[in-house]
Design a protein around this motif. Structure first.
Motif, PDB file in Angstrom:
ATOM      1  N   ILE A 134      43.592 -30.247 -32.315  1.00  0.00           N
ATOM      2  CA  ILE A 134      42.327 -29.589 -31.984  1.00  0.00           C
ATOM      3  C   ILE A 134      42.453 -28.101 -32.300  1.00  0.00           C
ATOM      4  CG2 ILE A 134      40.727 -28.967 -30.129  1.00  0.00           C
ATOM      5  CD1 ILE A 134      40.552 -31.890 -30.838  1.00  0.00           C
ATOM      6  N   VAL A 135      41.571 -27.606 -33.139  1.00  0.00           N
ATOM      7  CA  VAL A 135      41.612 -26.203 -33.555  1.00  0.00           C
ATOM      8  C   VAL A 135      40.804 -25.353 -32.583  1.00  0.00           C
ATOM      9  CG1 VAL A 135      41.029 -24.566 -35.384  1.00  0.00           C
ATOM     10  CG2 VAL A 135      41.847 -26.856 -35.970  1.00  0.00           C
ATOM     11  N   ALA A 136      41.420 -24.318 -32.046  1.00  0.00           N
ATOM     12  CA  ALA A 136      40.720 -23.408 -31.127  1.00  0.00           C
ATOM     13  C   ALA A 136      39.630 -22.670 -31.884  1.00  0.00           C
ATOM     14  CB  ALA A 136      41.712 -22.424 -30.518  1.00  0.00           C
ATOM     15  N   ASN A 137      38.384 -22.855 -31.451  1.00  0.00           N
ATOM     16  CA  ASN A 137      37.257 -22.257 -32.156  1.00  0.00           C
ATOM     17  C   ASN A 137      36.110 -22.030 -31.179  1.00  0.00           C
ATOM     18  OD1 ASN A 137      35.222 -21.443 -33.861  1.00  0.00           O
ATOM     19  ND2 ASN A 137      35.080 -23.376 -34.985  1.00  0.00           N
ATOM     20  N   VAL A 138      35.853 -20.800 -30.830  1.00  0.00           N
ATOM     21  CA  VAL A 138      34.805 -20.485 -29.870  1.00  0.00           C
ATOM     22  C   VAL A 138      33.427 -20.791 -30.414  1.00  0.00           C
ATOM     23  CG1 VAL A 138      34.464 -18.078 -30.562  1.00  0.00           C
ATOM     24  CG2 VAL A 138      34.090 -18.750 -28.166  1.00  0.00           C
ATOM     25  N   ASN A 139      33.298 -20.894 -31.736  1.00  0.00           N
ATOM     26  CA  ASN A 139      32.008 -21.154 -32.377  1.00  0.00           C
ATOM     27  C   ASN A 139      31.834 -22.611 -32.799  1.00  0.00           C
ATOM     28  OD1 ASN A 139      31.135 -18.377 -32.277  1.00  0.00           O
ATOM     29  ND2 ASN A 139      32.586 -17.978 -33.944  1.00  0.00           N
ATOM     30  N   ALA A 140      32.664 -23.495 -32.302  1.00  0.00           N
ATOM     31  CA  ALA A 140      32.591 -24.910 -32.698  1.00  0.00           C
ATOM     32  C   ALA A 140      31.254 -25.516 -32.306  1.00  0.00           C
ATOM     33  CB  ALA A 140      33.726 -25.687 -32.036  1.00  0.00           C
ATOM     34  N   VAL A 141      30.666 -26.267 -33.235  1.00  0.00           N
ATOM     35  CA  VAL A 141      29.400 -26.955 -32.975  1.00  0.00           C
ATOM     36  C   VAL A 141      29.498 -28.376 -33.482  1.00  0.00           C
ATOM     37  CG1 VAL A 141      27.980 -24.862 -33.020  1.00  0.00           C
ATOM     38  CG2 VAL A 141      28.411 -26.118 -35.138  1.00  0.00           C
ATOM     39  N   ALA A 142      28.590 -29.214 -33.008  1.00  0.00           N
ATOM     40  CA  ALA A 142      28.543 -30.623 -33.436  1.00  0.00           C
ATOM     41  C   ALA A 142      27.248 -30.864 -34.193  1.00  0.00           C
ATOM     42  CB  ALA A 142      28.604 -31.533 -32.221  1.00  0.00           C
ATOM     43  N   SER A 143      27.338 -31.681 -35.233  1.00  0.00           N
ATOM     44  CA  SER A 143      26.144 -32.035 -35.990  1.00  0.00           C
ATOM     45  C   SER A 143      26.352 -33.388 -36.631  1.00  0.00           C
ATOM     46  CB  SER A 143      25.832 -30.993 -37.064  1.00  0.00           C
ATOM     47  OG  SER A 143      26.780 -31.064 -38.112  1.00  0.00           O
ATOM     48  N   LEU A 144      25.288 -33.982 -37.125  1.00  0.00           N
ATOM     49  CA  LEU A 144      25.375 -35.268 -37.816  1.00  0.00           C
ATOM     50  C   LEU A 144      25.543 -35.103 -39.317  1.00  0.00           C
ATOM     51  CD1 LEU A 144      22.666 -37.344 -35.911  1.00  0.00           C
ATOM     52  CD2 LEU A 144      25.134 -37.663 -35.857  1.00  0.00           C
ATOM     53  N   ASN A 145      25.518 -33.884 -39.800  1.00  0.00           N
ATOM     54  CA  ASN A 145      25.649 -33.618 -41.243  1.00  0.00           C
ATOM     55  C   ASN A 145      27.112 -33.671 -41.691  1.00  0.00           C
ATOM     56  OD1 ASN A 145      22.870 -33.207 -41.383  1.00  0.00           O
ATOM     57  ND2 ASN A 145      23.100 -31.035 -40.854  1.00  0.00           N
TER      58      ASN A 145
END
Length: 213
Positions: A202-213
């Motif tokens: 798991i990469v530490a990323n404060v800007n991580a988001v989820a999408s279906l793309n």
């Protein structure tokens, strides 16, 4: 005596004839466990190669990420993607609306209908919490705090339950402050129950988001 000999001889011939009509079952190996590695969650087992299991001392989920997410998902909702609890938390991993928005998901109805989006949201939240708690992980991973062996996966599970801020308060009080969610489940219990899994990818990323793309 002759009759008995005739009977057993006939029986042996019949058995031999019937046995000759059956061929050994040919077992085909199918690549039934192949998946697209879209989330960085590549599964290593089960494998069709016997040598891959030499010297392993855990079942195929073992301490792998699949074991972590399935155990946590079962605890949260019994693994039910469409579950909504009495407080309005959604899906397999019981996301609140604000938490969903923090990982870029604004459509809760679409979220409930999409297992793929829920899995990606879970990974995104892990990435975000890992970034927020990286100093805590570095300081406490592998140490015993108030009788609990602290591990990265335990910290991330606790953050999933109560948020990164609750985890910080837990360690600020050396694990002795009873911090719980609305149903009475404690941070400490998650720290213990979900410790020892491999979440290193798991990469530490404060800007991580989820999408279906």
């Amino acid at each position: 005596m002759v009759k008995k000999w005739y009977f057993y001889t006939s029986l042996a011939i019949i058995i031999a004839f019937l046995s000759a009509g059956f061929k050994p079952l040919k077992i085909e190996k199918n690549d039934w466990f192949l998946i697209k590695n879209t989330d960085g969650t590549r599964y290593l087992y089960p494998s069709i190669e016997q040598e891959d299991y030499i010297n392993l001392n855990f079942p195929f989920t073992g301490n792998l990420f699949i074991g972590f997410k399935e155990a946590l998902g079962f605890k949260e909702s019994e693994g039910k993607y469409k579950k909504i609890n009495s407080l309005g938390y959604l899906g397999k991993y019981q996301f609140g609306i604000e938490t969903l928005r923090s990982v870029g998901v604004k459509d809760s109805i679409l979220f409930l209908k999409s297992p793929k989006l829920q899995e990606r949201a879970f990974v995104a939240l892990l990435s975000k919490n890992k970034w927020l708690l990286q100093d805590i992980i570095e300081k406490y991973d592998g140490k015993v705090v108030n009788g609990i062996l602290v591990t990265e996966s335990g910290i991330l599970a606790a953050a999933h339950l109560g948020g990164a801020g609750s985890v910080r308060r837990y360690f600020k009080h050396n694990g002795k402050k009873f911090i719980k969610d609305a149903y009475g489940t404690s941070i400490r219990s998650y720290m213990k129950a979900f410790g020892g899994y491999d979440t290193s990818f798991i990469v530490a990323n404060v800007n991580a988001v989820a999408s279906l793309n």
